[in-house]
Design a protein around this motif. Structure first.
Motif, PDB file in Angstrom:
ATOM      1  N   VAL C 432      33.512  36.185  34.884  1.00  0.00           N
ATOM      2  CA  VAL C 432      33.224  36.997  33.705  1.00  0.00           C
ATOM      3  C   VAL C 432      33.493  36.208  32.422  1.00  0.00           C
ATOM      4  O   VAL C 432      32.707  36.217  31.474  1.00  0.00           O
ATOM      5  CB  VAL C 432      34.077  38.290  33.774  1.00  0.00           C
ATOM      6  N   ASN C 433      34.612  35.485  32.390  1.00  0.00           N
ATOM      7  CA  ASN C 433      34.953  34.705  31.202  1.00  0.00           C
ATOM      8  C   ASN C 433      34.007  33.521  31.044  1.00  0.00           C
ATOM      9  O   ASN C 433      33.603  33.182  29.937  1.00  0.00           O
ATOM     10  CB  ASN C 433      36.400  34.219  31.279  1.00  0.00           C
ATOM     11  N   LEU C 434      33.658  32.900  32.171  1.00  0.00           N
ATOM     12  CA  LEU C 434      32.743  31.762  32.090  1.00  0.00           C
ATOM     13  C   LEU C 434      31.392  32.211  31.543  1.00  0.00           C
ATOM     14  O   LEU C 434      30.744  31.493  30.790  1.00  0.00           O
ATOM     15  CB  LEU C 434      32.580  31.118  33.467  1.00  0.00           C
ATOM     16  N   ALA C 435      30.960  33.423  31.918  1.00  0.00           N
ATOM     17  CA  ALA C 435      29.657  33.916  31.467  1.00  0.00           C
ATOM     18  C   ALA C 435      29.733  34.606  30.111  1.00  0.00           C
ATOM     19  O   ALA C 435      28.710  34.868  29.487  1.00  0.00           O
ATOM     20  CB  ALA C 435      29.084  34.886  32.504  1.00  0.00           C
ATOM     21  N   GLY C 436      30.933  34.942  29.649  1.00  0.00           N
ATOM     22  CA  GLY C 436      31.087  35.584  28.341  1.00  0.00           C
ATOM     23  C   GLY C 436      30.790  37.064  28.330  1.00  0.00           C
ATOM     24  O   GLY C 436      30.700  37.686  27.274  1.00  0.00           O
ATOM     25  N   ILE C 437      30.643  37.656  29.525  1.00  0.00           N
ATOM     26  CA  ILE C 437      30.278  39.077  29.592  1.00  0.00           C
ATOM     27  C   ILE C 437      31.530  39.964  29.567  1.00  0.00           C
ATOM     28  O   ILE C 437      32.638  39.485  29.807  1.00  0.00           O
ATOM     29  CB  ILE C 437      29.447  39.379  30.865  1.00  0.00           C
ATOM     30  N   PRO C 438      31.379  41.256  29.303  1.00  0.00           N
ATOM     31  CA  PRO C 438      32.533  42.156  29.336  1.00  0.00           C
ATOM     32  C   PRO C 438      32.782  42.702  30.739  1.00  0.00           C
ATOM     33  O   PRO C 438      31.861  42.761  31.553  1.00  0.00           O
ATOM     34  CB  PRO C 438      32.120  43.289  28.392  1.00  0.00           C
ATOM     35  N   ALA C 439      34.013  43.079  31.006  1.00  0.00           N
ATOM     36  CA  ALA C 439      34.360  43.689  32.287  1.00  0.00           C
ATOM     37  C   ALA C 439      35.573  44.573  32.104  1.00  0.00           C
ATOM     38  O   ALA C 439      36.359  44.392  31.167  1.00  0.00           O
ATOM     39  CB  ALA C 439      34.636  42.615  33.333  1.00  0.00           C
TER      40      ALA C 439
END
Lengths: 97, 465, 487
Positions: C432-439
């Protein structure tokens, strides 16, 4: 590719860290274990894949050419381990030979 | 401080673009920043934000006139980076050590990197001087080296005569004056030559110039410590330099010193040396051109062909002398002239040009003598009175009444019978003495040419007294 | 029911109905801290009772004077100890910064203060946010309120434990590779990692700048949405914040998920996933399906390379971000230094703990001459592939659901000497952090051994409203027991 003690010492020199003899030996082993994990990436085909570096596609974020708020010197220096007037003091930068 | 973040100042992007255009470099469409990692007390984050893989511009050049020919110096790149702090040796405060002042940290600066094209100290000096003139004309630097507005790092290597390969280079940082550059280059060339002559090898390293001892001291000693581990700066986003920005910057750029020099020689027919001096500072160039313009307006069709050269002499010699004697800058003098401007509508530069043109016009019309004109100029800078009025008030109008002058000459000769005798005995250089006496009695108002002519006539007619 | 036991939704209702005051709520919370803190060590610093209560009273006065007090007015909040608070020590769980007091507020903190929140103190954490267990704190490990022999997760373990134990209803954390979601899962609370750029990082002490994001910890989904709304939005001091406007994050849509497509990636249910976690997460997926969502099986093919790519990128950035701790301007300075270089070396070696040194060494190595392409650049390319996996997934689904962690909270001391196994426990959170998306991690019940399990809901960049909608629908439908663990 195994990392040797000398490599660890060199990296410690770059990173400005000091290790005891024991720590160096232990860390060399440990680092090889972690690097083995990292080396799994070698199996991924990344030909022609751009590195990510930053995840947002935003560009051209600027500030104007005006001074912002300034911290008063006393606040900026409040955490200094060794202060002399408005400067930080350190051991001599140039050797006094 | 932990948690603080950088934001790019847009003005430095424009400044760097202007520098790149002035140096004929090709501006990248997109540029970004990187971190250059190393430990040094003047570097508070332990890395410097700079441009590495994606500099703002690359591959330019600058043509420098040097000893009668044009030397082309290659520009490798123009990039933006953040300034570091400064460390000063703590002499007082008891325990010694160094003091770190971080006030300058993070301030953006433009760095220009040349190719290894400069062959000796004089070439380097000529290049840096020309570069400085360009930067000042662009308004990118004030050129006041002692303020740190312009600083140099030099790389130098030596090689045996006839060798084709360049030797190992060293970098010297912390050069804050042209003099320091010359000293440091000479010091380091000499040191490297001695190392090579003694059969040693020059080590690739970075040295700091120590102004007080005039020595270069190694900054980092350990082998391999200069592995800077560059990687893209995650705290800043990339920026684009599109055609619109380039056009806007280009339009706001003034004429560059080289072009100004060529134009002055062509338009005003002044010597190249004059053009060189007059274009050193944008303010001087503006003053010169406004003064010539105002003067030609005043003289109309009677203007002599040499009027522009006369103005050049005034600006380079008389005005410069006026400033030096009073230890003031051209900007300060201009401000003073503006405050004296009766209409109040002129800016400093044109108010100054207007008064200067008034004085020179009087001089070229022969209404005041050269020394009187200088006195008139000094006086005109101190007050608001119109220059014409000042001439009368100070009684500076040239004495052109030949009869009055002749009687004065006779008085002088009568008062110096011994000198007259020596003159007739062959000491002709006494003419200057007599002229000086005559001019002195008129308070410098007499036309020296007329005075000389009358004097010679009187001496020739010999001892009519 | 005691006031400290209330969730944010209950607090908001109670405060606006005048059932209790912020002062009463805050006193209850402070008493709770006094009582349970010795067993938990969730805080590094708790502010003085007097100052805190004065702020609560100000919030009460502002509420009484009418107007429109924000949702957070008078609500006690804890802040992770790597988020700068003016005049309040910010240690990052490190000896290095033991006595560091920031002269400024992080943007997130300034916005919290502006919203009238009452900051009670700073929460414990793995040193410089490096760790998954809170055992790397220089000030003692935080304990899991559900079982004090177990870790609360990390690195925002203090924030998660404090919220789970009722020491505070809301807390800020930071999430670089799962540091909010994993402890939220281990402690049975809601943890959110927003889109990269949603919340300003100004004042967040940097660990890995391209991955770090301030996140929220709360007992309920509504609390997470309110807290995130208060701190989100563009900040001129952080060039990497997004210009996107912050929408209302949580519309009250009930429990209906009709029209929402949810993807379940096979790879998250492969080897290494604990049986009882798998069971709870599968139950949760069934609940979501029963609410009307369309559930699809999808694939995140590069999942297993996430940990290696993450640790290379994070450690490389960390090696630069932590270079500023050199004993010159702030932080620990060694007494044993003889010259400048030994001042650096000694101060850093004395000030940093083992894990921080390990990461700095790995990151320095990955960037050093000869290894940059092999390690750092390769990792950034794999990062692109992982981000593409998610882009492809979001072409067909609105949300991806998966376990937050492969296991429930592990025992103190179990992995602390085995970095590789510790790193591998982050396998589900780092992508998630590598892709920059929220979770978001939402509790989905207790395992057979009575430990919380977290369900992770991931959405595309800037689609937090969908994430909150799914989370709240699930939260309501599942009727997860919101009672506090016994302490």
């Amino acid at each position: 590719m195994a990392v040797e003690r000398g490599d660890v010492e060199h990296v410690a020199m770059l990173a400005m860290l000091a290790f005891t003899e024991e720590e160096l030996v232990a860390f060399t082993t440990e680092m090889n274990g972690i690097l083995a994990l990292f080396e799994e990436l070698e199996g991924v085909d990344t030909d022609g894949v751009e590195p990510a570096f930053r995840v947002l596609r935003r560009r051209n974020v600027f500030r104007g050419d005006e001074p912002g708020e300034m911290l008063p010197p006393d606040e900026a220096l409040a955490n200094a381990p060794d202060r002399h007037e408005d400067a930080f003091r350190v051991p001599a930068v140039l050797p006094n030979d | 401080m932990p948690g603080a973040l950088p934001v790019l100042n847009e003005a430095v992007v424009d400044s760097a673009t202007a520098v790149a255009l002035a140096l004929n470099a090709s501006v990248s469409k997109r540029a970004g920043f990187a971190r250059k990692n190393y430990f040094y007390p003047d570097l508070p984050k332990g890395y410097q934000i700079t441009q590495h893989a994606e500099p703002l511009a690359r591959d330019g050049y600058l043509d420098v006139e040097f000893e009668g020919h044009v030397k082309r110096v290659g520009i490798r790149q123009v990039h933006i980076e953040e300034d570091a702090g400064k460390s000063v040796h703590a002499e007082h405060g008891g325990e010694g050590g160094s003091l770190i002042d971080v006030n300058r940290c993070g301030v953006p600066l433009v760095e220009i990197v040349t190719r290894p094209d400069l062959r000796d100290i004089d070439e380097a000096d000529a290049f840096l001087n020309e570069l400085r003139r360009i930067l000042v004309s662009l308004g990118v630097a004030t050129g006041e080296m002692h303020e740190g507005s312009l600083r140099f790092d030099t790389n130098i290597s030596v090689r045996p005569q006839g060798a084709t390969e360049m030797g190992t280079q060293t970098e010297i940082k912390n050069l804050n004056s042209f003099r320091a550059v010359r000293k440091a280059l000479a010091y380091e060339a000499d040191r490297q030559s001695r190392v090579l002559r003694d059969g040693g090898k020059v080590v690739h390293e970075t040295l700091l110039w120590d102004e007080s001892s005039e020595r270069a001291v190694p900054m980092r000693s350990k082998e391999g410590a200069s592995d800077y581990r560059y990687f893209p700066e995650p705290d800043l986003v990339d920026f684009e330099i599109d055609g619109r920005r380039i056009e806007r910057v280009r339009e706001s750029m003034p004429e560059l010193p080289g072009a100004s020099r060529r134009r002055l020689v062509e338009v005003y027919a002044i010597p190249e040396y004059d053009a060189f001096v007059l274009t050193a500072e944008p303010a001087t160039l503006r003053l010169y051109e406004s003064t010539v313009g105002a003067l030609l307006e005043r003289l109309g069709p009677d203007a002599p062909a040499t009027a522009a050269k006369t103005v050049s002499n005034w600006v380079m010699v008389i005005l410069r002398g006026h400033l030096n004697e009073r230890r003031i800058t051209l900007a300060e003098l201009s401000a003073r002239a503006a405050s004296h401007d009766p209409t109040g509508g002129k800016d400093g530069a044109s108010a100054l040009a207007s008064r200067l043109a008034d004085v020179i016009a009087l001089r070229l019309r022969g209404e005041v003598s050269e020394p009187a004109a200088r006195r008139l100029f000094d006086a005109a800078m101190e007050c608001a009175e119109p220059v014409d009025g000042l001439v009368e008030k100070l009684d500076l109008r040239v004495v052109s009444d030949e009869d009055a002058l002749r009687s004065l000459v006779r008085d002088v000769l009568a008062g110096h019978p011994e000198e007259v005798a020596r003159y007739h005995a062959g000491t002709t250089k006494l003419v200057r003495f007599f002229v000086g006496q005559v001019l002195g009695r008129t308070g410098g108002k007499a036309d020296p040419e007329l005075a000389t002519r009358v004097l010679l006539e009187e001496l020739r007619s010999g001892g009519t007294t | 029911m005691k006031l400290y036991e209330l969730t944010f939704s209950q607090i908001r209702a109670g405060l606006s109905a005048g059932e209790f005051s912020s002062r009463e709520l805050t006193e209850s919370v402070l008493d709770r801290i006094e009582r349970v803190e010795p067993a938990l060590s969730a805080f590094v610093t708790v502010r003085g009772r007097g100052e805190i209560l004065a702020e609560a009273e100000r919030a009460d006065a502002s509420r009484a004077s009418g107007g429109n007090p924000g949702a957070l007015c008078g609500v006690p909040v804890a802040v992770k100890d790597n988020i700068s608070t003016r005049g309040l020590a910010t240690t990052c769980g490190s000896r290095m910064l033991e006595s560091y007091v920031p002269p400024y507020d992080a943007t997130a903190v300034a916005r919290l203060r502006g919203a009238g929140a009452v900051i009670v103190g700073k929460t414990n954490m793995d040193e410089f946010a490096m760790g998954s267990s809170n055992e790397n704190s220089a000030f003692g490990a935080t304990r899991n309120p559900w079982d004090t022999g177990r870790v609360p997760g990390g690195s925002s373990g203090g924030s998660a434990a404090a919220v789970a134990a009722g020491e505070v209803p809301l807390a800020l954390g930071s999430d670089t590779g799962g540091s909010v979601r994993q402890p939220a899962g281990f402690c049975g609370v809601v943890g959110v990692k927003p889109t990269y750029g949603r919340v300003s990082r100004y004042g967040l002490v940097a660990f890995a700048s391209s991955l770090d994001q301030i996140g929220t910890v709360s007992r309920d989904v509504a609390g997470a949405a309110a807290l995130l709304e208060a701190i989100a939005g563009e900040d001129p001091r952080d060039s990497t914040t997004a210009a996107e406007p912050v929408p209302s994050l949580l519309a009250d849509t009930g429990t209906d998920l009709t029209g929402v497509a949810v993807g379940v990636p096979d790879e998250y249910f492969a080897d290494g996933l604990d049986g009882s976690v798998a069971e709870k997460v599968s139950d949760a997926v069934e609940t979501i399906r029963s609410l009307g969502a369309k559930v699809l099986t999808i694939s995140i093919p590069h999942l297993r390379f996430g940990v290696a790519a993450y640790y290379l990128v994070a450690d490389a950035e960390a090696s630069a971000n932590l270079a500023r701790y050199d004993g010159v301007r702030y932080g620990h300075r060694s007494d044993h230094a003889e010259d400048l270089e030994s001042l650096y070396r000694m101060s850093r070696s004395e000030g940093f703990g083992a894990e921080v040194k390990r990461r700095i060494m790995l990151g320095t190595y990955a960037l050093s001459a000869g290894y940059y392409d092999q390690y750092y650049l390769k990792a950034q390319r794999v990062r692109t592939l992982l981000a593409r996996d998610f882009e492809r997934a979001f072409e067909s689904v609105d949300a991806v659901v998966a376990p937050t962690s492969p296991t429930t909270a592990f025992a103190l001391g179990e992995r602390v000497h085995d970095p590789v196994s510790m790193y591998l426990s982050d396998v589900y959170t780092v992508p998630v952090n590598l892709a920059g998306i929220p979770a978001l991690s939402v509790p989905c019940g207790l395992s057979a051994s009575g430990l919380p399990v977290g369900l992770q809901i991931m959405v595309d960049k800037f689609r937090e409203p969908v994430m909150f909608r799914v989370a709240q629908a699930y939260e309501r439908a599942a009727g997860v027991d919101s009672s506090l663990p016994e302490l």
